[in-house]
Write a protein that holds these residues in place. Structure first.
Motif, PDB file in Angstrom:
ATOM      1  N   ILE A   1       0.838  -1.201   0.000  1.00  0.00           N
ATOM      2  CA  ILE A   1       0.000   0.000   0.000  1.00  0.00           C
ATOM      3  C   ILE A   1       0.873   1.251   0.000  1.00  0.00           C
ATOM      4  CG2 ILE A   1      -1.638   1.329   1.386  1.00  0.00           C
ATOM      5  CD1 ILE A   1      -2.879  -1.391   2.202  1.00  0.00           C
ATOM      6  N   PHE A   2       1.944   1.230   0.819  1.00  0.00           N
ATOM      7  CA  PHE A   2       2.862   2.372   0.837  1.00  0.00           C
ATOM      8  C   PHE A   2       3.491   2.577  -0.534  1.00  0.00           C
ATOM      9  CE2 PHE A   2       2.662   3.392   5.190  1.00  0.00           C
ATOM     10  CZ  PHE A   2       3.487   4.493   5.410  1.00  0.00           C
ATOM     11  N   ASN A   3       3.864   1.492  -1.199  1.00  0.00           N
ATOM     12  CA  ASN A   3       4.466   1.611  -2.525  1.00  0.00           C
ATOM     13  C   ASN A   3       3.476   2.184  -3.544  1.00  0.00           C
ATOM     14  OD1 ASN A   3       7.018   0.844  -1.896  1.00  0.00           O
ATOM     15  ND2 ASN A   3       6.954  -1.101  -2.949  1.00  0.00           N
ATOM     16  N   ILE A   4       2.233   1.767  -3.463  1.00  0.00           N
ATOM     17  CA  ILE A   4       1.229   2.288  -4.386  1.00  0.00           C
ATOM     18  C   ILE A   4       1.025   3.778  -4.158  1.00  0.00           C
ATOM     19  CG2 ILE A   4      -1.231   2.215  -4.972  1.00  0.00           C
ATOM     20  CD1 ILE A   4      -1.077  -0.840  -4.450  1.00  0.00           C
ATOM     21  N   ILE A   5       0.923   4.185  -2.897  1.00  0.00           N
ATOM     22  CA  ILE A   5       0.757   5.602  -2.583  1.00  0.00           C
ATOM     23  C   ILE A   5       1.988   6.396  -3.029  1.00  0.00           C
ATOM     24  CG2 ILE A   5       0.570   7.263  -0.686  1.00  0.00           C
ATOM     25  CD1 ILE A   5      -1.179   5.163   0.760  1.00  0.00           C
ATOM     26  N   GLY A   6       3.183   5.845  -2.783  1.00  0.00           N
ATOM     27  CA  GLY A   6       4.410   6.518  -3.215  1.00  0.00           C
ATOM     28  C   GLY A   6       4.495   6.655  -4.717  1.00  0.00           C
ATOM     29  N   THR A   7       4.026   5.644  -5.436  1.00  0.00           N
ATOM     30  CA  THR A   7       4.016   5.705  -6.898  1.00  0.00           C
ATOM     31  C   THR A   7       3.060   6.794  -7.384  1.00  0.00           C
ATOM     32  OG1 THR A   7       4.513   3.341  -7.003  1.00  0.00           O
ATOM     33  CG2 THR A   7       3.647   4.359  -8.996  1.00  0.00           C
ATOM     34  N   LEU A   8       1.898   6.877  -6.763  1.00  0.00           N
ATOM     35  CA  LEU A   8       0.961   7.931  -7.143  1.00  0.00           C
ATOM     36  C   LEU A   8       1.541   9.317  -6.849  1.00  0.00           C
ATOM     37  CD1 LEU A   8      -2.403   6.382  -5.926  1.00  0.00           C
ATOM     38  CD2 LEU A   8      -1.618   6.649  -8.276  1.00  0.00           C
ATOM     39  N   PHE A   9       2.235   9.448  -5.720  1.00  0.00           N
ATOM     40  CA  PHE A   9       2.893  10.718  -5.409  1.00  0.00           C
ATOM     41  C   PHE A   9       3.950  11.033  -6.466  1.00  0.00           C
ATOM     42  CE2 PHE A   9       2.308  12.378  -0.916  1.00  0.00           C
ATOM     43  CZ  PHE A   9       1.045  11.831  -0.760  1.00  0.00           C
ATOM     44  N   LYS A  10       4.681  10.010  -6.891  1.00  0.00           N
ATOM     45  CA  LYS A  10       5.753  10.217  -7.873  1.00  0.00           C
ATOM     46  C   LYS A  10       5.162  10.651  -9.217  1.00  0.00           C
ATOM     47  CE  LYS A  10      10.241   9.346  -8.233  1.00  0.00           C
ATOM     48  NZ  LYS A  10      11.226  10.050  -7.428  1.00  0.00           N
ATOM     49  N   ILE A  11       4.069  10.030  -9.620  1.00  0.00           N
ATOM     50  CA  ILE A  11       3.433  10.386 -10.889  1.00  0.00           C
ATOM     51  C   ILE A  11       2.943  11.829 -10.854  1.00  0.00           C
ATOM     52  CG2 ILE A  11       1.416   9.925 -12.344  1.00  0.00           C
ATOM     53  CD1 ILE A  11       1.753   6.948 -11.603  1.00  0.00           C
ATOM     54  N   GLN A  12       2.400  12.240  -9.712  1.00  0.00           N
ATOM     55  CA  GLN A  12       1.867  13.596  -9.574  1.00  0.00           C
ATOM     56  C   GLN A  12       2.943  14.639  -9.250  1.00  0.00           C
ATOM     57  OE1 GLN A  12      -1.245  14.581 -10.158  1.00  0.00           O
ATOM     58  NE2 GLN A  12      -1.901  12.504 -10.663  1.00  0.00           N
ATOM     59  N   HIS A  13       4.180  14.186  -9.061  1.00  0.00           N
ATOM     60  CA  HIS A  13       5.311  15.052  -8.704  1.00  0.00           C
ATOM     61  C   HIS A  13       5.069  15.774  -7.380  1.00  0.00           C
ATOM     62  CE1 HIS A  13       7.163  14.325 -12.550  1.00  0.00           C
ATOM     63  NE2 HIS A  13       6.017  14.649 -13.161  1.00  0.00           N
ATOM     64  N   TRP A  14       4.464  15.076  -6.431  1.00  0.00           N
ATOM     65  CA  TRP A  14       4.227  15.621  -5.112  1.00  0.00           C
ATOM     66  C   TRP A  14       5.448  15.369  -4.226  1.00  0.00           C
ATOM     67  CZ3 TRP A  14      -1.354  13.396  -4.304  1.00  0.00           C
ATOM     68  CH2 TRP A  14      -2.249  14.126  -5.085  1.00  0.00           C
ATOM     69  N   PRO A  15       5.618  16.153  -3.178  1.00  0.00           N
ATOM     70  CA  PRO A  15       6.784  15.965  -2.304  1.00  0.00           C
ATOM     71  C   PRO A  15       6.699  14.660  -1.502  1.00  0.00           C
ATOM     72  CG  PRO A  15       5.347  17.661  -1.418  1.00  0.00           C
ATOM     73  CD  PRO A  15       4.807  17.291  -2.770  1.00  0.00           C
ATOM     74  N   TYR A  16       7.865  14.188  -1.078  1.00  0.00           N
ATOM     75  CA  TYR A  16       8.041  12.990  -0.238  1.00  0.00           C
ATOM     76  C   TYR A  16       7.721  11.681  -0.953  1.00  0.00           C
ATOM     77  CZ  TYR A  16       8.034  16.666   3.266  1.00  0.00           C
ATOM     78  OH  TYR A  16       8.298  17.803   3.959  1.00  0.00           O
ATOM     79  N   ALA A  17       7.653  11.691  -2.254  1.00  0.00           N
ATOM     80  CA  ALA A  17       7.367  10.460  -2.988  1.00  0.00           C
ATOM     81  C   ALA A  17       8.489   9.449  -2.821  1.00  0.00           C
ATOM     82  CB  ALA A  17       7.148  10.763  -4.467  1.00  0.00           C
ATOM     83  N   GLY A  18       9.718   9.898  -2.910  1.00  0.00           N
ATOM     84  CA  GLY A  18      10.859   8.993  -2.764  1.00  0.00           C
ATOM     85  C   GLY A  18      10.933   8.374  -1.381  1.00  0.00           C
ATOM     86  N   GLU A  19      10.633   9.164  -0.364  1.00  0.00           N
ATOM     87  CA  GLU A  19      10.665   8.652   1.010  1.00  0.00           C
ATOM     88  C   GLU A  19       9.577   7.608   1.232  1.00  0.00           C
ATOM     89  OE1 GLU A  19      10.838  11.813   0.170  1.00  0.00           O
ATOM     90  OE2 GLU A  19      12.646  12.628   1.086  1.00  0.00           O
ATOM     91  N   ILE A  20       8.390   7.859   0.694  1.00  0.00           N
ATOM     92  CA  ILE A  20       7.288   6.907   0.848  1.00  0.00           C
ATOM     93  C   ILE A  20       7.611   5.607   0.131  1.00  0.00           C
ATOM     94  CG2 ILE A  20       4.847   6.475   0.338  1.00  0.00           C
ATOM     95  CD1 ILE A  20       4.389   9.489   0.687  1.00  0.00           C
ATOM     96  N   LEU A  21       8.183   5.694  -1.069  1.00  0.00           N
ATOM     97  CA  LEU A  21       8.580   4.487  -1.795  1.00  0.00           C
ATOM     98  C   LEU A  21       9.655   3.712  -1.039  1.00  0.00           C
ATOM     99  CD1 LEU A  21       8.691   5.802  -5.464  1.00  0.00           C
ATOM    100  CD2 LEU A  21       7.212   4.016  -4.574  1.00  0.00           C
ATOM    101  N   THR A  22      10.599   4.428  -0.447  1.00  0.00           N
ATOM    102  CA  THR A  22      11.658   3.766   0.313  1.00  0.00           C
ATOM    103  C   THR A  22      11.105   3.064   1.544  1.00  0.00           C
ATOM    104  OG1 THR A  22      13.227   5.445  -0.433  1.00  0.00           O
ATOM    105  CG2 THR A  22      13.855   4.141   1.483  1.00  0.00           C
TER     106      THR A  22
END
Length: 65
Positions: A15-36
């Motif tokens: 779930i964290f990876n999916i949310i991080g991916t969505l953040f990354k697609i939208q270019h929102w902050p903290y996407a890399g941290e959430i994916l990690t």
């Protein structure tokens, strides 16, 4: 730790990876941290699951039902 708890944490990591991916697609902050964080959760509890499988004597005991 029971297997169902380990699997719940692995799902939580997905779930964290999916949310991080969505953040990354939208270019929102903290996407890399959430994916990690999601990846680390999956790796840690994946290793725990493998250790649980390797150290269990019987399959029925492995399920903890």
């Amino acid at each position: 730790m029971k297997v169902k708890h380990i699997l719940a944490f692995i799902i939580f990591g997905f779930i964290f990876n999916i949310i991080g991916t969505l953040f990354k697609i939208q270019h929102w902050p903290y996407a890399g941290e959430i994916l990690t964080i999601g990846t680390l959760i999956k790796v840690i509890f994946g290793i725990l699951l493998i250790l649980k499988i390797l150290t269990t004597d019987k399959f029925k005991e492995f399920l903890n039902w």
